[in-house]
Scaffold this active site. Structure first.
Site, PDB file in Angstrom:
ATOM      1  N   ARG A  67       0.828  -1.209   0.000  1.00 15.61           N
ATOM      2  CA  ARG A  67       0.000   0.000   0.000  1.00 15.61           C
ATOM      3  C   ARG A  67       0.862   1.259   0.000  1.00 15.61           C
ATOM      4  O   ARG A  67       0.576   2.220  -0.717  1.00 15.61           O
ATOM      5  CB  ARG A  67      -0.922  -0.017   1.208  1.00 15.61           C
ATOM      6  CG  ARG A  67      -1.927   1.123   1.244  1.00 15.61           C
ATOM      7  CD  ARG A  67      -2.970   0.882   2.313  1.00 15.61           C
ATOM      8  NE  ARG A  67      -3.947   1.955   2.342  1.00 15.61           N
ATOM      9  CZ  ARG A  67      -4.203   2.709   3.407  1.00 15.61           C
ATOM     10  NH1 ARG A  67      -3.533   2.505   4.533  1.00 15.61           N
ATOM     11  NH2 ARG A  67      -5.093   3.657   3.358  1.00 15.61           N
ATOM     12  N   HIS A  71       0.677   4.155  -2.820  1.00 17.80           N
ATOM     13  CA  HIS A  71       0.303   5.518  -2.441  1.00 17.80           C
ATOM     14  C   HIS A  71       1.419   6.506  -2.756  1.00 17.80           C
ATOM     15  O   HIS A  71       1.148   7.661  -3.074  1.00 17.80           O
ATOM     16  CB  HIS A  71      -0.047   5.582  -0.954  1.00 17.80           C
ATOM     17  CG  HIS A  71      -1.414   5.066  -0.649  1.00 17.80           C
ATOM     18  ND1 HIS A  71      -2.265   5.683   0.238  1.00 17.80           N
ATOM     19  CD2 HIS A  71      -2.092   3.982  -1.106  1.00 17.80           C
ATOM     20  CE1 HIS A  71      -3.409   5.006   0.309  1.00 17.80           C
ATOM     21  NE2 HIS A  71      -3.314   3.959  -0.485  1.00 17.80           N
ATOM     22  N   ASN A  96      -4.025   8.807   3.433  1.00 16.78           N
ATOM     23  CA  ASN A  96      -2.729   8.297   3.884  1.00 16.78           C
ATOM     24  C   ASN A  96      -2.602   8.182   5.394  1.00 16.78           C
ATOM     25  O   ASN A  96      -1.576   7.718   5.898  1.00 16.78           O
ATOM     26  CB  ASN A  96      -1.595   9.188   3.362  1.00 16.78           C
ATOM     27  CG  ASN A  96      -1.386   9.037   1.868  1.00 16.78           C
ATOM     28  OD1 ASN A  96      -1.702   8.001   1.292  1.00 16.78           O
ATOM     29  ND2 ASN A  96      -0.865  10.071   1.238  1.00 16.78           N
ATOM     30  N   HIS A 192      -4.894  -6.415  -3.051  1.00 15.76           N
ATOM     31  CA  HIS A 192      -5.933  -6.544  -2.031  1.00 15.76           C
ATOM     32  C   HIS A 192      -6.090  -7.983  -1.555  1.00 15.76           C
ATOM     33  O   HIS A 192      -6.943  -8.266  -0.719  1.00 15.76           O
ATOM     34  CB  HIS A 192      -7.268  -6.025  -2.569  1.00 15.76           C
ATOM     35  CG  HIS A 192      -7.290  -4.536  -2.729  1.00 15.76           C
ATOM     36  ND1 HIS A 192      -8.339  -3.867  -3.332  1.00 15.76           N
ATOM     37  CD2 HIS A 192      -6.388  -3.574  -2.365  1.00 15.76           C
ATOM     38  CE1 HIS A 192      -8.075  -2.568  -3.328  1.00 15.76           C
ATOM     39  NE2 HIS A 192      -6.904  -2.368  -2.753  1.00 15.76           N
TER      40      HIS A 192
END
Length: 336
Positions: A67, A71, A96, A192
């Site tokens: 992740r 990001h 975030n 995911h």
């Protein structure tokens, strides 16, 4: 309104560096640091040792680092801008606030600096550490390209991450703006297969999908019942559930995520819509049925993600001493 000193510096540097903000990945290469710290020092192995130790203490770092890299790279490129501290930096933006793994990167940076000072960028450490986490999470090992430099700019206002309630077509468009195609999107969302989602990201699907006052008809009934227990209506939405609802696979980087969405057991709206949208349906079905191909294709997609908007020259970026601060923050910048 008075601007914070961190925001002011970030803005000033951003104006100076505006001309250098495009995609630039040609200088990345596998083994970039080979020989740069002496023959006996293997930078990737140093990072690997740190990640292995962290993984065996806490398996959730796999999802955290996947992740984090996404990001970071999705906002102005893979420049470690998400690591910078400050009152208005990227890490303070709402999407975030739940990003984790900073301690892993800090530990890896410290270990690398002790062996090879001032050579390895934080942006490259993110990429290497994520690859190692994916490997220990069962996702196979892919080659990491390195040679990135660390960015000078980190502003919360720049954070433009895809919304989990986006349609597939809108999500494809968002990825395309970063130079990533629909196939890349499908494989990257396969991240995911590990990690969790908080109720506030999907609670509408349980009670008031698209303002109908009814649940999403595309959600399998037993999953709906289970998620309603975790996420009561009108609750604050802070509870969480695994994105991969197969309890035997929730911490493993594999193709189980795709099997779940094909069975209408996707948690996020965008995940579930992947299985039914004409743009992505065939890819998802193939990934759900082919146990072996996901690891390879996920690795390839991560390499492509890792090349988005990279900085590779001294004028574009630096090698930070600390991953949390620009080297010359508050000092005089020299671009010569």
């Amino acid at each position: 309104m008075k601007m914070s000193s961190t925001a002011a510096v970030a803005l000033a540097i951003g104006l100076v560096l505006g001309a250098f903000s495009g995609h630039c990945s040609s200088a990345l290469e596998v083994g970039f640091y080979r020989g740069k710290c002496g023959r006996a020092i293997d930078v990737e192995e140093i990072v690997a040792r740190v990640v292995k130790e962290k993984f065996f203490k806490n398996r959730t770092i796999v999802a955290a680092l996947i992740r984090m890299q996404f990001h970071d790279c999705f906002v102005n490129g893979c420049d470690a801008s998400i690591l910078l501290d400050g009152s208005s930096t990227e890490k303070t933006a709402p999407p975030n606030l739940s990003v984790r793994g900073y301690d892993v990167i800090d530990a890896a940076k410290t270990a690398v600096e002790s062996e090879c000072r001032g050579v390895v960028s934080c942006a490259d450490i993110i990429a290497i550490a994520t690859r190692e986490a994916v490997f220990w999470g069962g996702g196979g090992r892919y080659e990491v390209q390195t040679g990135r430099r660390d960015g000078f700019v980190s502003q919360a206002s720049d954070v433009d991450l895809p919304n989990p309630s986006m349609s597939v077509s809108d999500s494809v468009a968002a990825f395309a703006r970063k130079g990533l195609n629909a196939s890349d999107m499908v494989h990257l969302l396969g991240g995911h297969t590990v990690g969790v989602a908080h109720c506030n990201l999907f609670q509408d699907r349980l009670y008031n999908f698209k303002s109908t006052r009814k649940p999403d008809p595309d959600m399998e009934s037993s999953l709906l019942e289970r998620l309603r227990l975790i996420c009561p209506e009108n609750s604050e939405g802070t509870n969480a559930t695994n994105l991969d609802q197969n309890p035997q696979s929730s911490f493993i980087v594999d193709n189980s995520f795709y099997k779940e969405v094909v069975a209408h057991r996707g948690v996020l709206q965008i995940d579930q819509e992947l299985a039914g949208d004409p743009i992505t349906q065939a890819m998802v079905k193939t990934l759900a049925s082919d146990t072996n191909s996901f690891s390879t294709k996920f690795g390839q997609a991560m390499v492509k993600l890792g090349a988005v908007g990279v900085l590779t020259t001294e004028k574009q970026g630096e090698i930070r001493r600390s991953c949390r601060a620009i080297n010359n923050l508050g000092g005089v910048l020299n671009f010569n």
